[in-house]
Write an enzyme that holds these catalytic residues in place. Structure first.
Site, PDB file in Angstrom:
ATOM      1  N   ASP A  93       0.666  -1.264   0.743  1.00 25.31           N
ATOM      2  CA  ASP A  93       0.118   0.315   0.181  1.00 25.31           C
ATOM      3  C   ASP A  93       1.040   0.943  -0.248  1.00 25.31           C
ATOM      4  OD1 ASP A  93      -3.490  -0.040   1.190  1.00 25.31           O
ATOM      5  OD2 ASP A  93      -2.749   2.233   0.896  1.00 25.31           O
ATOM      6  N   ASN A  95      -5.219  -4.008  -7.160  1.00 23.15           N
ATOM      7  CA  ASN A  95      -6.817  -3.260  -6.747  1.00 23.15           C
ATOM      8  C   ASN A  95      -6.193  -1.355  -5.987  1.00 23.15           C
ATOM      9  OD1 ASN A  95      -9.053  -3.110  -4.913  1.00 23.15           O
ATOM     10  ND2 ASN A  95      -7.058  -3.492  -3.100  1.00 23.15           N
ATOM     11  N   TYR A 120     -12.225   8.261 -13.336  1.00 28.12           N
ATOM     12  CA  TYR A 120     -12.383   7.012 -12.953  1.00 28.12           C
ATOM     13  C   TYR A 120     -12.667   5.840 -13.850  1.00 28.12           C
ATOM     14  CZ  TYR A 120     -13.114   4.214  -9.315  1.00 28.12           C
ATOM     15  OH  TYR A 120     -13.613   2.189  -8.574  1.00 28.12           O
ATOM     16  N   LYS A 145     -10.704   2.612 -15.253  1.00 28.10           N
ATOM     17  CA  LYS A 145     -11.755   1.653 -15.276  1.00 28.10           C
ATOM     18  C   LYS A 145     -12.194   0.621 -16.159  1.00 28.10           C
ATOM     19  CE  LYS A 145     -11.161   1.486 -10.676  1.00 28.10           C
ATOM     20  NZ  LYS A 145      -9.946   0.530  -9.779  1.00 28.10           N
ATOM     21  N   ILE A 186     -19.060  -0.601  -2.907  1.00 31.53           N
ATOM     22  CA  ILE A 186     -19.211  -1.595  -1.844  1.00 31.53           C
ATOM     23  C   ILE A 186     -18.775  -0.710  -0.673  1.00 31.53           C
ATOM     24  CG2 ILE A 186     -17.490  -3.401  -1.092  1.00 31.53           C
ATOM     25  CD1 ILE A 186     -18.522  -4.257  -3.728  1.00 31.53           C
ATOM     26  N   THR A 241     -16.001   0.439   1.725  1.00 30.36           N
ATOM     27  CA  THR A 241     -15.093   1.136   2.188  1.00 30.36           C
ATOM     28  C   THR A 241     -14.524   2.286   1.987  1.00 30.36           C
ATOM     29  OG1 THR A 241     -14.211   1.364  -0.166  1.00 30.36           O
ATOM     30  CG2 THR A 241     -14.516  -1.222   0.679  1.00 30.36           C
TER      31      THR A 241
HETATM   32  N1  LIG Z   1     -15.517   0.592  -2.732  1.00 31.27           N
HETATM   33  C1  LIG Z   1     -16.287   0.468  -3.958  1.00 31.27           C
HETATM   34  O1  LIG Z   1     -17.795   0.925  -4.013  1.00 31.27           O
HETATM   35  C2  LIG Z   1     -15.289   0.436  -5.637  1.00 31.27           C
HETATM   36  C3  LIG Z   1     -15.858   0.109  -6.147  1.00 31.27           C
HETATM   37  C4  LIG Z   1     -16.127  -0.101  -7.786  1.00 31.27           C
HETATM   38  C5  LIG Z   1     -13.703  -0.515  -7.295  1.00 31.27           C
HETATM   39  N2  LIG Z   1     -13.685  -0.192  -6.173  1.00 31.27           N
HETATM   40  C6  LIG Z   1     -12.638  -0.186  -6.283  1.00 31.27           C
HETATM   41  O2  LIG Z   1     -11.513  -0.546  -5.778  1.00 31.27           O
HETATM   42  C7  LIG Z   1     -10.382  -1.084  -4.879  1.00 31.27           C
HETATM   43  C8  LIG Z   1      -9.985  -0.995  -3.982  1.00 31.27           C
HETATM   44  O3  LIG Z   1     -10.811   0.063  -3.504  1.00 31.27           O
HETATM   45  P1  LIG Z   1     -11.206  -0.162  -2.129  1.00 31.27           P
HETATM   46  O4  LIG Z   1     -13.085   0.438  -1.959  1.00 31.27           O
HETATM   47  O5  LIG Z   1     -10.583  -1.386  -0.577  1.00 31.27           O
HETATM   48  O6  LIG Z   1     -11.109   1.607  -1.595  1.00 31.27           O
HETATM   49  P2  LIG Z   1     -10.180   2.088   0.159  1.00 31.27           P
HETATM   50  O7  LIG Z   1     -10.396   2.876  -0.040  1.00 31.27           O
HETATM   51  O8  LIG Z   1     -10.712   1.780   1.108  1.00 31.27           O
HETATM   52  O9  LIG Z   1      -8.702   1.218  -0.732  1.00 31.27           O
HETATM   53  C9  LIG Z   1      -8.074   1.620  -1.905  1.00 31.27           C
HETATM   54  C10 LIG Z   1      -6.106   1.293  -0.722  1.00 31.27           C
HETATM   55  O10 LIG Z   1      -5.262   1.508  -2.526  1.00 31.27           O
HETATM   56  C11 LIG Z   1      -4.758   2.545  -1.419  1.00 31.27           C
HETATM   57  N3  LIG Z   1      -3.798   3.127  -2.234  1.00 31.27           N
HETATM   58  C12 LIG Z   1      -4.544   4.770  -3.330  1.00 31.27           C
HETATM   59  N4  LIG Z   1      -3.729   5.067  -3.540  1.00 31.27           N
HETATM   60  C13 LIG Z   1      -2.649   4.046  -4.590  1.00 31.27           C
HETATM   61  C14 LIG Z   1      -1.250   4.127  -4.518  1.00 31.27           C
HETATM   62  N5  LIG Z   1      -0.880   5.149  -5.364  1.00 31.27           N
HETATM   63  N6  LIG Z   1       0.135   3.281  -4.460  1.00 31.27           N
HETATM   64  C15 LIG Z   1      -0.566   1.981  -3.685  1.00 31.27           C
HETATM   65  N7  LIG Z   1      -1.526   2.070  -3.401  1.00 31.27           N
HETATM   66  C16 LIG Z   1      -2.764   3.083  -3.564  1.00 31.27           C
HETATM   67  C17 LIG Z   1      -4.722   3.423  -0.374  1.00 31.27           C
HETATM   68  O11 LIG Z   1      -3.987   4.310   0.255  1.00 31.27           O
HETATM   69  C18 LIG Z   1      -6.334   2.318   0.104  1.00 31.27           C
HETATM   70  O12 LIG Z   1      -5.354   1.757   0.718  1.00 31.27           O
HETATM   71  C19 LIG Z   1      -9.574   0.716  -6.097  1.00 31.27           C
HETATM   72  O13 LIG Z   1      -9.268   0.562  -7.645  1.00 31.27           O
HETATM   73  C20 LIG Z   1     -11.556   1.346  -6.097  1.00 31.27           C
HETATM   74  O14 LIG Z   1     -11.582   1.718  -7.339  1.00 31.27           O
HETATM   75  C21 LIG Z   1     -14.625  -0.580  -5.085  1.00 31.27           C
END
Ligand SMILES: NC(=O)c1ccc[n+]([C@@H]2O[C@H](COP(=O)([O-])OP(=O)(O)OC[C@H]3O[C@@H](n4cnc5c(N)ncnc54)[C@H](O)[C@@H]3O)[C@@H](O)[C@H]2O)c1
Length: 250
Positions: free
Chosen positions: A36, A89, A155, A159, A188, A190
């Site tokens: 991370d 991710n 975004y 994606k 989701i 988060t």
């Molecule tokens: N939560 C949702 O609704 C949702 C929906 C679709 C897709 N996603 C995708 O799921 C993935 C995970 O997101 P999440 O929902 O767990 O959110 P989250 O914010 O909890 O987790 C994202 C993580 O990525 C880390 N991060 C950010 N920039 C970074 C970088 N430059 N290098 C390394 N790490 C980095 C953050 O510190 C964080 O721990 C993301 O790619 C997000 O786009 C999430």
């Protein structure tokens, strides 16, 4: 155990979906490299895994930085002797404005992390997987990679790009026994959606805008990622698995 003795990198492993997947992978016998940009949150995930008797180590890496990503992969192979799985991710949302108002710097930031980060993760992992005789790659896309939505152009473009890039890698490396798939979560629970949750007017609509009528939990995405990472998905490659409660269908 579905991942016994497998070595797995999880990027964005300090956050919701990444953390839930890291914990599940470790329960299934994997040695997990939790990466991370945030050192503290990555280490918290490692502590969680260790408290349950699993094996994990944290590595700080900015997925937009090719030097960091190359180091992440070489650290993994030096520490655990190889690499079987990478879950690309890590991701960020974008400043929500109309396309013409989106600052160029904001476009670059989002696309560099969400799309270039996936490219870099695959670029450095694939040669190590070839050395190992195969592997599984899972890249995080989104429901928004499939559809238009106002004010999230960077975004959504990133994606959508993840879906196509995953297909490219799948066709280039299938005969090397490397499977490449995307997982596409809906809404989701988060940190990344905190600004939506804070919007008292819109949140009730957003949170019910899918067939199941509720938001998803990170653990529900983790189970889909485990499927794609494991031999249960031995004939699955180049696909994008929606885990969206029927959000695209809705
Ligand atoms: N939560 C949702 O609704 C949702 C929906 C679709 C897709 N996603 C995708 O799921 C993935 C995970 O997101 P999440 O929902 O767990 O959110 P989250 O914010 O909890 O987790 C994202 C993580 O990525 C880390 N991060 C950010 N920039 C970074 C970088 N430059 N290098 C390394 N790490 C980095 C953050 O510190 C964080 O721990 C993301 O790619 C997000 O786009 C999430």
């Amino acid at each position: 155990m579905k991942l016994k003795d497998k070595v797995a990198i999880i990027t964005g492993g300090g956050g919701g979906i990444g953390r839930a997947t890291a914990v599940l992978f470790a329960k299934e016998g994997a040695q997990v490299v939790v990466s991370d940009i945030n050192q503290e949150s990555a280490q918290e995930t490692v502590n969680l895994i260790k408290s349950e008797g699993g094996e994990a180590v944290s590595v700080v890496a900015d997925m937009a930085n090719h030097v960091d990503v190359e180091k992440l992969v070489s650290f993994t192979t030096e520490t655990y002797g190889g690499l079987d799985i990478i879950f690309n991710n890590a991701g960020v949302g974008n400043q929500e404005v109309k396309l013409a108002d989106l600052p160029v710097e904001e476009w670059d930031r989002v696309v560099d992390i969400n799309l270039k980060g996936v490219f870099l993760g695959m670029k450095y992992a694939i040669p190590k997987m070839i050395e190992r005789g195969g592997g599984a790659i899972i890249n995080t896309s989104s429901l928004l990679g499939f559809k238009g939505k106002k004010y999230v152009s960077a975004y959504n473009a990133s994606k959508g790009g993840v879906i196509t890039l995953s297909k490219n890698a799948a066709v280039e490396y299938g005969t090397k026994n490397i499977r490449v798939n995307a997982v596409a979560p809906g809404v989701i629970d988060t940190d990344i959606i905190q600004n939506w949750k804070d919007d008292e007017r819109k949140w009730p609509l957003i949170s019910r805008a899918c067939a199941l009528g509720r938001i998803g939990q990170p653990e529900e995405v983790a189970k889909a990622v485990l499927f794609l990472a494991s031999d249960d998905a031995s004939y699955v490659t180049g696909t994008s698995l929606l885990v969206d409660g029927g959000g695209l269908t809705f």
